[in-house]
Scaffold this active site. Structure first.
Site, short mmCIF file in Angstrom:
data_model
loop_
_atom_site.label_atom_id
_atom_site.label_comp_id
_atom_site.label_asym_id
_atom_site.label_seq_id
_atom_site.Cartn_x
_atom_site.Cartn_y
_atom_site.Cartn_z
CB CYS A 118 -0.92 0.00 1.21
SG CYS A 118 -1.80 -1.57 1.47
N GLY A 123 6.73 7.44 -0.09
CA GLY A 123 7.78 7.70 0.89
C GLY A 123 8.46 6.45 1.40
CE LYS A 124 5.33 3.80 6.49
NZ LYS A 124 4.42 4.93 6.25
CB CYS A 239 -0.48 6.63 10.22
SG CYS A 239 -1.94 6.76 9.18
#
Length: 480
Positions: A118, A123-124, A239
């Site tokens: 996902c 960013g990841k 998150c």
């Protein structure tokens, strides 16, 4: 500077979270939610040399769990108006999320095939791509179509060739029978960790949504579990703060699917909070306690030992949409190590794939919606091969035989707005790379009386003004 965000939080959230965390930790969290978010970036090690430094007037601190590339900035800049941001030399990423760098470096020591399930906005994915051992292949996936396009853009700006971007649901991956050594599942969640950055997350929160989320998260992990090799690594993250989506789901994975929870090498000074319900190695970043936004992470190793593929599949030439992929010969010497690539023509688009990943990418195209793979070289129009933005921003671009024009700051911004640029009169006709601080921004075509700006329409800066002040983050000496 503080706000009154904590007073707007739903009472159901406060009641549950205070009971879960205890009064002291809860009070620290409430104070943190009322503080401003930190600002952080992560340098791209494939594009920034060791001589790349922050611009004068920009101060920073190292992010300790991502020490080689992660930096806290003293203030937020207008990143949109820094050409080197668009060139992929750094990524604006929330600091807590960079913990995946530590997880990869601690547990992945040899080349692997990895899936970021996902992944948008990227960013990841770009963080783990930098941390993975050389010779690894990353699948970066996003189920939502619009977000997948943003993911593809950011992956291309990052410039690493060994990434495949897909737009699929976990159940689609389940059908492929692809096997991965590592899967990162940053699953959709109730978003409690976004309360400080996005007040809309506060208005959207409800107990019902939390209940829906933890069930969906288990479905996602169940769908993808068979794609993780026995002995493989699962990085599970959210998150959000609550134990239903965090600790309880990790315990469910451990007990129901079969896995071992692995510890991370966390320093006490980082103020990362361990599991709120047991002594297992699970970790929370809480605003006001750790220096970043809300994030939960756990690393698990799937039970069993991988014994390899028992049967090779017969790979066809057509992907899920029926597009044929034919071998292609590239006449232009545009890539380094020219003999290490296979070139394919899909309809009118030419792609370069590292020879060692040709079969894996071919298999993905059979059953997945692939948005980007390797390096897009360009598109054929008549007898012309129009070079692609992906090629301009690739770390494998060989600029030796390509004309280049260095742009001023004003012209660089105009180029990124896809406006007309006046080239020097001595500029040769044909395709050329335009650069800023000697870093490629993209292509133009000089046709004599004018020059065509080939920057992608969907990527352009839409704002018509330049904010006051210095918008530069880096003084760059790029890796040539």
């Amino acid at each position: 500077m503080t706000t009154d965000r904590s007073t707007k939080l739903p009472e159901d959230f406060k009641t549950y979270t205070k009971e879960l965390m205890g009064e002291n930790l809860f009070n620290q969290l409430m104070k943190g939610i009322d503080e401003n978010a930190t600002v952080s970036i992560r340098l791209n090690p494939f594009k920034c040399s060791e001589e790349t430094v922050l611009n004068e007037g920009t101060t920073s601190e190292i992010i300790p769990w991502c020490p080689s590339t992660g930096k806290y900035l003293s203030e937020r800049k207008n990143f949109t108006f820094d050409p080197l941001f668009h060139a992929g030399l750094y990524y604006v990423q929330e600091a807590s999320s960079m913990i995946v760098d530590l997880a990869i470096r601690q547990y992945v020591k040899e080349p692997v095939t990895m899936l970021d399930l996902c992944a948008a906005p990227g960013g990841k994915s770009t963080c783990v791509r930098a941390a993975l051992p050389a010779g690894s292949l990353l699948f970066s996936n996003e189920p939502m179509k619009t977000r997948a396009q943003i993911l593809s853009e950011n992956i291309q700006k990052f410039g690493h060739p060994d990434v495949v971007v897909t737009n699929n649901y976990p159940k689609d991956y389940k059908k492929t029978k692809l096997k991965f050594d590592v899967i990162l599942a940053d699953v959709p969640c109730s978003g409690e960790g976004m309360f400080r950055k996005d007040e809309e997350a506060i208005t959207e929160w409800s107990k019902a949504n939390v209940n829906n989320c933890w069930k969906l998260q288990r479905e996602i992990i169940s769908d993808i579990w068979n794609c993780l090799k026995p002995g493989g690594i699962l990085i599970y993250s959210t998150c959000t703060f609550n134990a239903h989506e965090d600790e309880e789901n990790v315990e469910w994975i451990k007990e129901e699917l079969g896995a071992e929870i692995l510890p991370l090498n966390i320093e006490k000074s980082w103020n990362i909070t361990k599991s709120l319900i047991n002594d297992e190695a699970m970790y929370h970043f809480f605003p006001g306690i750790s220096r970043g936004e809300g994030l939960f992470i756990a690393v698990l190793r799937k039970n069993g030992i991988y014994e390899g593929d028992k049967k090779k599949k017969n790979l066809g030439k057509k992907n899920a949409k029926g597009k044929t992929k034919e071998p292609f010969t590239l006449k232009n010497n545009w890539l380094r190590n020219k003999d290490e690539w296979n070139y394919t023509l899909t309809e009118n688009d030419v792609y370069a794939i590292s020879k060692k990943w040709t079969e894996a990418v071919k298999e993905a195209n059979q059953s997945l919606r692939v948005l980007h793979e390797g390096i897009k070289i360009g598109s054929i129009k008549g007898k012309d091969l129009i070079p692609a933005q992906s090629l301009a921003l690739s770390t494998e671009l060989d600029k030796t035989d390509i004309p280049q024009v260095e742009l001023s700051y004003e012209d660089a911004i105009n180029y990124l707005r896809k406006e007309a640029i006046t080239l020097p009169p001595t500029t040769p006709k044909g395709y050329m790379i335009v650069t800023y601080q000697n870093v490629p921004l993209g292509w133009m075509k000089n046709i004599g009386n004018r020059a065509n700006n080939l920057y992608p329409q969907e990527w352009k800066i839409k704002s018509s003004h330049i904010p006051e002040g210095d918008n530069h983050i880096l003084k760059c000496k790029s890796i040539s």
